[in-house]
Enzyme design. Structure first.
Site, PDB file in Angstrom:
ATOM      1  CB  SER A  71      -0.850  -0.023   1.280  1.00  7.68           C
ATOM      2  OG  SER A  71      -1.416   1.243   1.542  1.00  7.68           O
ATOM      3  CE1 TYR A  86      -4.396  -2.325   5.050  1.00 13.53           C
ATOM      4  CE2 TYR A  86      -3.273  -0.246   4.633  1.00 13.53           C
ATOM      5  CZ  TYR A  86      -3.964  -1.351   4.171  1.00 13.53           C
ATOM      6  OH  TYR A  86      -4.213  -1.485   2.820  1.00 13.53           O
TER       7      TYR A  86
END
Ligand code: NAD
Length: 260
Positions: free
Chosen positions: A142, A155
């Site tokens: 990401s 995350y």
């Protein structure tokens, strides 16, 4: 066809980004395994791909479960004879300020993103080594593999961790022609992101429209979401690249949100 008869396992392929990657790979001639926690959705996706003329099978796989991962990969090898491409893509999101995360939530996030990447890689690598054909391992990172945002401690931690794993796999796999790379998308409007919009609105005390405009897309060059197709194009590049020249890399596809 760039992936004719290559055998590709895509985790989390019953939805969102993984589904689009599976669809793109099938269109390019790959035999695609839809590996997902959600078996009925995985079976429906595989059936769609077969109906469109592709080759696909569904496998029930919780990527955090060692036995399910090993058995799922073994079933693929039994059915199709090997594994050429692994896309470790399954993922979830939980957003809170750090002090509100429970240890169980933290562990769940690290298990899905990091244990899942490790277990699927460990299950696939020996088959790539044994085939003599090499292979391509692709992790779904990401922008949060490089950059932090509020509310996303586990995350961001896990997505940064994937870069380290991938670089190690690139070094260990090189002698066998196994490449390893990370795709780093910006925000893509999948169920994972749709769920976050109202959650972030509450946590930050702003409207949902402002979450999109002032949080998610604030630093892009053009205020645009990245699409599943954009991400699938990068996944196709990494899967089809013919040599070790492109390994140990991360490619950010984010409308310029993060520039390397
Ligand atoms: P999604 O919710 O649309 O799809 C995720 C899929 O993963 C679902 O089919 C779900 O059933 C599956 N899954 C969840 N936990 C699993 C588990 N334990 N084992 C196997 N499968 C499991 O989400 P998405 O947006 O397509 O996300 C896919 C990946 O892309 C994730 O790793 C996510 O972190 C990453 N990503 C997403 C965005 C975005 O903006 N959507 C941006 C950057 C990275």
């Amino acid at each position: 066809m760039k992936l004719k008869d290559k055998i590709a396992i895509v985790t989390g392929a019953a939805s969102g980004i993984g589904k689009e990657i599976a669809t793109t790979y099938a269109r390019e001639g790959a035999k695609v395994v839809i590996a997902d926690l959600a078996l009925p959705a995985a079976e429906a996706t595989a059936a769609e791909l077969v109906k469109a003329g592709g080759q696909a099978m569904a496998v029930a796989m919780n990527v955090t479960d060692e036995t399910e991962v090993n058995e799922g990969v073994a079933a693929v090898v039994k059915a199709w004879g090997g594994v050429d491409i692994l896309v470790s893509n399954a993922g979830v999101q939980i957003v809170h300020p750090l002090e509100e995360f429970t240890l169980a939530e933290w562990k769940k996030m690290l298990a899905i993103h990091l244990d899942g990447a490790f277990l699927t890689t460990r299950a696939c690598l020996p088959h790539m080594y044994a085939s003599g054909r090499g292979g391509s391992i692709i992790y779904m990172g990401s922008v949060h593999s490089h950059e932090a945002s509020l509310l996303k401690a586990p995350y961001v931690t896990a997505k940064h961790g994937l870069i380290g794993l991938s670089k190690t796999v690139a070094k260990e796999g090189a002698a066998h022609g196994v490449r390893s790379n990370v795709i780093c998308p910006g925000f893509v409007r999948t169920p994972l992101v749709e769920k976050q919009i109202p959650e972030q609105a509450v946590a930050l005390g702003i409207s949902e429209a402002d979450v999109v405009k002032k949080v998610m897309l604030k630093d892009t060059v053009d205020g645009e979401f990245t699409t599943v197709q954009d991400v699938a194009e990068v996944a196709l590049l990494f899967a089809s690249f013919p040599s070790n020249a492109l390994t140990g890399q991360s490619l950010v596809v984010s409308h310029g949100w993060f520039m390397q």
